[in-house]
Design a protein around this motif. Structure first.
Motif, PDB file in Angstrom:
ATOM      1  N   ILE A   1      39.573  47.153  45.531  1.00  0.00           N
ATOM      2  CA  ILE A   1      38.910  46.456  44.445  1.00  0.00           C
ATOM      3  C   ILE A   1      38.424  47.480  43.424  1.00  0.00           C
ATOM      4  CG2 ILE A   1      38.248  44.494  45.880  1.00  0.00           C
ATOM      5  CD1 ILE A   1      35.430  45.638  46.053  1.00  0.00           C
ATOM      6  N   ALA A   2      38.212  47.027  42.202  1.00  0.00           N
ATOM      7  CA  ALA A   2      37.823  47.940  41.125  1.00  0.00           C
ATOM      8  C   ALA A   2      36.676  47.355  40.319  1.00  0.00           C
ATOM      9  CB  ALA A   2      39.018  48.201  40.208  1.00  0.00           C
ATOM     10  N   ASN A   3      35.899  48.247  39.715  1.00  0.00           N
ATOM     11  CA  ASN A   3      34.875  47.823  38.778  1.00  0.00           C
ATOM     12  C   ASN A   3      35.525  47.024  37.653  1.00  0.00           C
ATOM     13  OD1 ASN A   3      33.475  48.565  35.972  1.00  0.00           O
ATOM     14  ND2 ASN A   3      31.892  48.520  37.547  1.00  0.00           N
ATOM     15  N   ALA A   4      34.882  45.965  37.238  1.00  0.00           N
ATOM     16  CA  ALA A   4      35.470  45.067  36.235  1.00  0.00           C
ATOM     17  C   ALA A   4      35.795  45.766  34.929  1.00  0.00           C
ATOM     18  CB  ALA A   4      34.522  43.901  35.973  1.00  0.00           C
ATOM     19  N   GLY A   5      35.126  46.884  34.637  1.00  0.00           N
ATOM     20  CA  GLY A   5      35.340  47.553  33.361  1.00  0.00           C
ATOM     21  C   GLY A   5      36.446  48.578  33.350  1.00  0.00           C
ATOM     22  N   ILE A   6      37.105  48.827  34.484  1.00  0.00           N
ATOM     23  CA  ILE A   6      38.137  49.848  34.518  1.00  0.00           C
ATOM     24  C   ILE A   6      39.339  49.420  33.672  1.00  0.00           C
ATOM     25  CG2 ILE A   6      39.350  48.984  36.564  1.00  0.00           C
ATOM     26  CD1 ILE A   6      39.623  51.913  37.483  1.00  0.00           C
ATOM     27  N   ALA A   7      39.941  50.381  32.996  1.00  0.00           N
ATOM     28  CA  ALA A   7      41.045  50.080  32.066  1.00  0.00           C
ATOM     29  C   ALA A   7      42.375  50.023  32.801  1.00  0.00           C
ATOM     30  CB  ALA A   7      41.097  51.131  30.966  1.00  0.00           C
ATOM     31  N   ALA A   8      42.435  49.169  33.818  1.00  0.00           N
ATOM     32  CA  ALA A   8      43.666  48.973  34.590  1.00  0.00           C
ATOM     33  C   ALA A   8      43.625  47.576  35.181  1.00  0.00           C
ATOM     34  CB  ALA A   8      43.794  50.017  35.686  1.00  0.00           C
ATOM     35  N   ALA A   9      44.681  46.805  34.916  1.00  0.00           N
ATOM     36  CA  ALA A   9      44.722  45.429  35.393  1.00  0.00           C
ATOM     37  C   ALA A   9      45.422  45.298  36.737  1.00  0.00           C
ATOM     38  CB  ALA A   9      45.414  44.539  34.360  1.00  0.00           C
ATOM     39  N   ASP A  10      46.173  46.343  37.129  1.00  0.00           N
ATOM     40  CA  ASP A  10      46.903  46.285  38.382  1.00  0.00           C
ATOM     41  C   ASP A  10      47.118  47.708  38.914  1.00  0.00           C
ATOM     42  OD1 ASP A  10      49.017  47.388  36.865  1.00  0.00           O
ATOM     43  OD2 ASP A  10      49.849  45.410  36.455  1.00  0.00           O
ATOM     44  N   VAL A  11      47.789  47.818  40.045  1.00  0.00           N
ATOM     45  CA  VAL A  11      47.985  49.124  40.679  1.00  0.00           C
ATOM     46  C   VAL A  11      48.832  50.044  39.815  1.00  0.00           C
ATOM     47  CG1 VAL A  11      49.061  50.293  42.647  1.00  0.00           C
ATOM     48  CG2 VAL A  11      47.636  48.280  43.021  1.00  0.00           C
ATOM     49  N   LYS A  12      49.860  49.515  39.200  1.00  0.00           N
ATOM     50  CA  LYS A  12      50.732  50.332  38.353  1.00  0.00           C
ATOM     51  C   LYS A  12      49.942  50.969  37.220  1.00  0.00           C
ATOM     52  CE  LYS A  12      55.166  50.179  35.905  1.00  0.00           C
ATOM     53  NZ  LYS A  12      56.313  49.316  35.514  1.00  0.00           N
ATOM     54  N   GLU A  13      49.092  50.176  36.573  1.00  0.00           N
ATOM     55  CA  GLU A  13      48.263  50.707  35.486  1.00  0.00           C
ATOM     56  C   GLU A  13      47.205  51.668  36.025  1.00  0.00           C
ATOM     57  OE1 GLU A  13      46.639  47.590  33.098  1.00  0.00           O
ATOM     58  OE2 GLU A  13      48.606  46.835  32.460  1.00  0.00           O
TER      59      GLU A  13
ATOM     60  N   ALA B   1      36.213  41.442  50.352  1.00  0.00           N
ATOM     61  CA  ALA B   1      36.957  41.134  49.130  1.00  0.00           C
ATOM     62  C   ALA B   1      36.919  39.643  48.811  1.00  0.00           C
ATOM     63  CB  ALA B   1      38.399  41.608  49.262  1.00  0.00           C
ATOM     64  N   LYS B   2      36.980  38.809  49.831  1.00  0.00           N
ATOM     65  CA  LYS B   2      36.982  37.359  49.614  1.00  0.00           C
ATOM     66  C   LYS B   2      35.627  36.841  49.154  1.00  0.00           C
ATOM     67  CE  LYS B   2      39.162  34.630  52.455  1.00  0.00           C
ATOM     68  NZ  LYS B   2      39.626  33.982  53.701  1.00  0.00           N
ATOM     69  N   SER B   3      34.589  37.646  49.338  1.00  0.00           N
ATOM     70  CA  SER B   3      33.245  37.198  48.953  1.00  0.00           C
ATOM     71  C   SER B   3      32.988  37.307  47.466  1.00  0.00           C
ATOM     72  CB  SER B   3      32.191  38.013  49.711  1.00  0.00           C
ATOM     73  OG  SER B   3      32.160  39.358  49.261  1.00  0.00           O
ATOM     74  N   PHE B   4      33.875  37.992  46.738  1.00  0.00           N
ATOM     75  CA  PHE B   4      33.669  38.163  45.309  1.00  0.00           C
ATOM     76  C   PHE B   4      34.305  37.025  44.526  1.00  0.00           C
ATOM     77  CE2 PHE B   4      33.160  42.548  46.738  1.00  0.00           C
ATOM     78  CZ  PHE B   4      31.975  42.860  46.087  1.00  0.00           C
ATOM     79  N   GLY B   5      33.634  36.616  43.490  1.00  0.00           N
ATOM     80  CA  GLY B   5      34.179  35.599  42.596  1.00  0.00           C
ATOM     81  C   GLY B   5      33.866  35.958  41.162  1.00  0.00           C
ATOM     82  N   GLY B   6      34.459  35.239  40.247  1.00  0.00           N
ATOM     83  CA  GLY B   6      34.173  35.479  38.843  1.00  0.00           C
ATOM     84  C   GLY B   6      34.698  36.810  38.356  1.00  0.00           C
ATOM     85  N   ALA B   7      33.935  37.471  37.484  1.00  0.00           N
ATOM     86  CA  ALA B   7      34.421  38.693  36.832  1.00  0.00           C
ATOM     87  C   ALA B   7      33.700  39.949  37.319  1.00  0.00           C
ATOM     88  CB  ALA B   7      34.239  38.548  35.325  1.00  0.00           C
ATOM     89  N   ARG B   8      33.068  39.904  38.485  1.00  0.00           N
ATOM     90  CA  ARG B   8      32.294  41.061  38.935  1.00  0.00           C
ATOM     91  C   ARG B   8      33.178  42.242  39.321  1.00  0.00           C
ATOM     92  NH1 ARG B   8      27.878  40.031  43.223  1.00  0.00           N
ATOM     93  NH2 ARG B   8      29.499  38.843  44.294  1.00  0.00           N
ATOM     94  N   VAL B   9      34.329  41.973  39.928  1.00  0.00           N
ATOM     95  CA  VAL B   9      35.248  43.044  40.302  1.00  0.00           C
ATOM     96  C   VAL B   9      36.687  42.577  40.081  1.00  0.00           C
ATOM     97  CG1 VAL B   9      33.683  43.941  42.084  1.00  0.00           C
ATOM     98  CG2 VAL B   9      35.516  42.353  42.719  1.00  0.00           C
ATOM     99  N   LYS B  10      37.597  43.531  40.045  1.00  0.00           N
ATOM    100  CA  LYS B  10      39.027  43.224  40.022  1.00  0.00           C
ATOM    101  C   LYS B  10      39.580  43.462  41.430  1.00  0.00           C
ATOM    102  CE  LYS B  10      39.665  44.804  35.237  1.00  0.00           C
ATOM    103  NZ  LYS B  10      40.359  45.785  34.367  1.00  0.00           N
ATOM    104  N   VAL B  11      40.284  42.485  41.971  1.00  0.00           N
ATOM    105  CA  VAL B  11      40.941  42.634  43.265  1.00  0.00           C
ATOM    106  C   VAL B  11      42.381  43.033  42.985  1.00  0.00           C
ATOM    107  CG1 VAL B  11      41.562  41.506  45.427  1.00  0.00           C
ATOM    108  CG2 VAL B  11      39.422  40.902  44.285  1.00  0.00           C
ATOM    109  N   LEU B  12      42.748  44.280  43.341  1.00  0.00           N
ATOM    110  CA  LEU B  12      44.032  44.826  42.908  1.00  0.00           C
ATOM    111  C   LEU B  12      45.163  44.678  43.921  1.00  0.00           C
ATOM    112  CD1 LEU B  12      42.884  48.118  41.119  1.00  0.00           C
ATOM    113  CD2 LEU B  12      43.265  45.846  40.143  1.00  0.00           C
TER     114      LEU B  12
END
Length: 298
Positions: free
Chosen positions: A102-114, A182-193
């Motif tokens: 998982i990643a901080n919501a502000g990181i400049a990457a939307a997926d693993v490749k990025e 990971a399943k406990s997170f919802g909304g925009a708090r983190v990115k699940v990659l």
């Protein structure tokens, strides 16, 4: 003729303890013997492994083994009081599971490749949080570094809650966590990659594997399995393997396993023994840089 003790190398409540208890309860019923869980936490499971290695090889002392004592600790060159290859007899693999990046919501990457591209553009500037040196999350990160050539910095925390607080607050950018976390997170708090297993995990079918998402060939699937002291008679190993398989096929056993994101994956004694050896060979190569620095699991 007497109770069977099953050693678990961690304190009560975690996935190792929950899975070991669920399997032991049903195996005890099938064997018509009480199976007693003995939690002997310490040194990442190595304390329980040592007790097992020195026990009488009569089938009455077993160990619910994870990735640490017989694979990671020797791969890191830790000073052990037992031989991971000569002092144990494999009974069978029990369950498999994976971690989630998982990643901080502000990181400049939307997926693993990025993320990989970002890490290569900023070597040493991104960090990943885990519950500690030698933890599953730490290993998952080291494997990603080894396979992709990226330079991300490991930050070890004392516990999961502290790790998540720092991730959400932006003090760390990435974290390897359990399926349940990971399943406990919802909304925009983190990115699940991505999940660390070779294929998507049934518990998170909408989350891609690393291999799908930009890291071909990546696979870190953890396993818990059953081992006994070396020289335990083959007939006893076969009997215990049979009851382990039967326990893992039981719906009542699977309920607590599902809740922990654990997947039943029984094997023969020979298959589990071969898996332990192949995983050791894999991790000895991956962890060579840490071994050279003397960063052994304690």
């Amino acid at each position: 003729s007497k109770p069977i003790r099953l050693l678990v190398g961690f304190a009560p409540g975690g996935s190792s303890d929950v899975s070991g208890r669920a399997v032991a309860r049903r195996m005890g019923e099938l064997l018509n013997r009480t199976m007693v869980i003995e939690n002997r936490a310490g040194a990442g499971g190595n304390v329980a492994a040592d007790i097992t290695a020195k026990a009488v090889p009569d089938g009455y002392t077993l160990f619910w083994n994870g990735v640490g004592p017989l694979i990671v600790s020797p791969a890191l060159g830790a000073k052990l009081t037992y031989d991971p290859f000569r002092d144990f007899a494999a009974i069978g693999r029990g369950v498999t599971f994976c971690n989630v990046l998982i990643a901080n919501a502000g990181i400049a990457a939307a997926d693993v490749k990025e993320l990989i591209a970002l890490a290569k553009a900023k070597p040493g500037q991104l960090n990943f949080a885990t519950p500690g040196m030698g933890s599953a999350g730490h290993l998952a990160g080291e494997l990603l570094k080894s396979m992709t050539g990226i330079d991300i910095v490991h930050v070890a925390f004392k516990g999961g809650s502290e790790m998540i607080t720092n991730l959400i607050g932006g003090q760390v950018q990435l974290a390897f966590v359990t399926i349940t976390t990971a399943k406990s997170f919802g909304g925009a708090r983190v990115k699940v990659l991505a999940v660390t297993s070779a294929k998507r995990d049934p518990a998170m079918p909408n989350v891609p594997s690393f291999a799908e998402a930009g890291a071909p060939g990546y696979d870190f699937t953890f396993a818990y399995g059953l081992v006994a002291p070396a020289k335990t008679p083959p007939a006893i190993l076969v009997r215990l393997n049979r009851e382990l398989r039967a326990a893992l096929a039981d719906a009542e056993v699977n309920r607590p396993l599902d809740a922990q994101g654990l997947n039943p994956a029984p094997s023969s004694p020979e298959e589990y023994g071969a898996l332990l050896k192949s995983e050791y060979d894999k991790w000895r190569k991956v962890l060579a840089p840490l071994r050279a620095k003397g960063e052994a699991v304690m």
